[in-house]
Scaffold this active site. Structure first.
Site, PDB file in Angstrom:
ATOM      1  N   ASP A 147      -1.183   6.026  -6.107  1.00 35.75           N
ATOM      2  CA  ASP A 147      -0.997   5.554  -4.724  1.00 35.75           C
ATOM      3  C   ASP A 147      -1.253   6.732  -3.781  1.00 35.75           C
ATOM      4  OD1 ASP A 147      -0.070   2.786  -5.120  1.00 35.75           O
ATOM      5  OD2 ASP A 147       1.603   3.750  -6.146  1.00 35.75           O
ATOM      6  N   LYS A 151      -0.729   8.389   5.039  1.00 37.20           N
ATOM      7  CA  LYS A 151      -0.127   8.814   6.310  1.00 37.20           C
ATOM      8  C   LYS A 151       0.658  10.110   6.113  1.00 37.20           C
ATOM      9  CE  LYS A 151       0.269   4.230   8.259  1.00 37.20           C
ATOM     10  NZ  LYS A 151       1.088   3.027   8.258  1.00 37.20           N
ATOM     11  N   THR A 221     -11.111   1.712 -14.185  1.00 37.86           N
ATOM     12  CA  THR A 221      -9.845   0.990 -13.981  1.00 37.86           C
ATOM     13  C   THR A 221     -10.055  -0.133 -12.962  1.00 37.86           C
ATOM     14  OG1 THR A 221      -8.943   2.205 -12.083  1.00 37.86           O
ATOM     15  CG2 THR A 221      -8.666   3.232 -14.260  1.00 37.86           C
ATOM     16  N   GLU A 224     -10.066   1.160  -9.421  1.00 38.64           N
ATOM     17  CA  GLU A 224     -11.337   1.867  -9.164  1.00 38.64           C
ATOM     18  C   GLU A 224     -12.434   0.879  -8.752  1.00 38.64           C
ATOM     19  OE1 GLU A 224     -12.428   3.978 -12.702  1.00 38.64           O
ATOM     20  OE2 GLU A 224     -14.272   4.775 -11.863  1.00 38.64           O
TER      21      GLU A 224
HETATM   22  C1  LIG Z   1      -3.210   2.480  -6.865  1.00 42.57           C
HETATM   23  S1  LIG Z   1      -2.442   1.894  -8.291  1.00 42.57           S
HETATM   24  C2  LIG Z   1      -3.592   2.288  -9.595  1.00 42.57           C
HETATM   25  C3  LIG Z   1      -3.309   1.555 -10.871  1.00 42.57           C
HETATM   26  C4  LIG Z   1      -4.222   1.937 -12.055  1.00 42.57           C
HETATM   27  N1  LIG Z   1      -4.056   3.314 -12.430  1.00 42.57           N
HETATM   28  C5  LIG Z   1      -5.662   1.661 -11.744  1.00 42.57           C
HETATM   29  O1  LIG Z   1      -6.407   2.633 -11.492  1.00 42.57           O
HETATM   30  O2  LIG Z   1      -6.053   0.476 -11.741  1.00 42.57           O
HETATM   31  C6  LIG Z   1      -1.183   3.113  -8.553  1.00 42.57           C
HETATM   32  C7  LIG Z   1      -0.136   2.662  -9.544  1.00 42.57           C
HETATM   33  O3  LIG Z   1       0.793   3.703  -9.778  1.00 42.57           O
HETATM   34  C8  LIG Z   1       2.067   3.122  -9.940  1.00 42.57           C
HETATM   35  N2  LIG Z   1       3.084   4.175  -9.706  1.00 42.57           N
HETATM   36  C9  LIG Z   1       3.415   4.738  -8.535  1.00 42.57           C
HETATM   37  N3  LIG Z   1       4.420   5.613  -8.715  1.00 42.57           N
HETATM   38  C10 LIG Z   1       4.714   5.623 -10.035  1.00 42.57           C
HETATM   39  C11 LIG Z   1       5.665   6.318 -10.816  1.00 42.57           C
HETATM   40  N4  LIG Z   1       6.529   7.164 -10.280  1.00 42.57           N
HETATM   41  N5  LIG Z   1       5.688   6.080 -12.151  1.00 42.57           N
HETATM   42  C12 LIG Z   1       4.815   5.202 -12.706  1.00 42.57           C
HETATM   43  N6  LIG Z   1       3.901   4.514 -12.013  1.00 42.57           N
HETATM   44  C13 LIG Z   1       3.853   4.715 -10.680  1.00 42.57           C
HETATM   45  C14 LIG Z   1       2.078   1.988  -8.940  1.00 42.57           C
HETATM   46  O4  LIG Z   1       3.041   0.997  -9.227  1.00 42.57           O
HETATM   47  C15 LIG Z   1       0.655   1.462  -9.066  1.00 42.57           C
HETATM   48  O5  LIG Z   1       0.543   0.425 -10.024  1.00 42.57           O
END
Ligand SMILES: C[S@@+](CC[C@H](N)C(=O)[O-])C[C@H]1O[C@@H](n2cnc3c(N)ncnc32)[C@H](O)[C@@H]1O
Length: 241
Positions: A147, A151, A221, A224
């Site tokens: 994520d 901001k 992914t 992506e």
């Molecule tokens: C933008 S998504 C990308 C998901 C995947 N890696 C992909 O590329 O399709 C980021 C993911 O990281 C997870 N995430 C955020 N903070 C996390 C944490 N502390 N531990 C595990 N997962 C986390 C979110 O729930 C989200 O599903």
């Protein structure tokens, strides 16, 4: 409490952590649409069988015995990359942590369809899981399209912070690798800045193609493919030295 997981671990704390010690939430929603009947059934029946323990020590070798390598994917989304790697690398063990229940349920569907026995999952925060891991227990960590929290006032929520990077270093074995991918320019700059400050990590890029081109073993992914960022995906490969 026994202190055998290393000084940087939460287990070395002698008193209860204050709210300020708790890392800021790094993720958005943890639930989406109601799960289909099959997915709910997998959460109820398969997940307890292959779950990473919710408390106590998380030792990959004990969870998936007899593998040649152990990998952790942080924030696996719908699990496409995690299960894809697990299919191609049946000799290796894969741990995945993701707080979004619907993503966990999706990954369970793949694990069930493919009959994968080398994957363990937890619906939760990967920082909590790493804090319960012994030093040097992992060969590789994947952090793919985290994520971005673009901001300025949210930047502290980014997973890549000095403390998390110190944990990556602690749980990786010597020579172990961290792969970070992003398609958000400010996150790429932030990640490189923070990661390069840790002297136990060496960035393996020699030329621009080393970070502009996906590594040969990369599996695209779901996030992506959405191309939501503001730059072409970049891939940073770091080695613990
Ligand atoms: C933008 S998504 C990308 C998901 C995947 N890696 C992909 O590329 O399709 C980021 C993911 O990281 C997870 N995430 C955020 N903070 C996390 C944490 N502390 N531990 C595990 N997962 C986390 C979110 O729930 C989200 O599903």
């Amino acid at each position: 409490m026994v202190d055998f997981l290393g000084k940087s671990s939460i287990w070395s704390m002698t008193s209860n952590p204050s709210p300020e010690d708790k890392p800021l939430r790094s993720f958005g929603r943890t639930k989406g649409r109601p799960l289909s009947g099959r997915k709910q059934a997998l959460v109820d029946s398969l997940l307890p069988k292959i779950s990473i323990p919710v408390d106590g020590i998380v030792d990959p070798r004990a969870l998936i015995p007899g593998k040649s390598e152990y990998n952790l994917e942080i924030g696996f989304g719908g699990g496409e990359h995690l299960t894809g790697q697990a299919i191609t690398r049946s000799d290796a063990g894969f741990l995945g942590v993701e707080p979004f229940l619907n993503g966990v349920a999706k990954a369970l569907g793949q694990i069930d369809d493919q009959g994968l026995s080398n994957v363990r999952l937890l619906e939760g925060d990967a920082r909590d899981v790493m804090a319960r891991m012994p030093d040097g227990c992992l060969d590789r960590i994947y952090l793919l399209f985290p994520d971005p929290w673009p901001k300025t006032r949210h930047a502290k929520r980014r997973l890549i912070q000095d403390e998390t990077v110190a944990e990556f270093v602690r749980v990786l074995k010597l020579g172990g690798r961290l792969r970070v991918a992003t398609d958000v320019k400010s996150y790429a700059d932030h990640a490189l800045f923070v990661l390069r400050q840790n002297l136990e990590f060496k960035w393996l890029a020699v030329g621009a193609d080393d970070w502009r081109k996906p590594p040969t073993d990369h599996l695209t992914t779901r996030y992506e493919t959405k191309k939501l960022g503001n730059c072409a995906p970049v891939f940073f490969e770091f080695k613990k030295i």
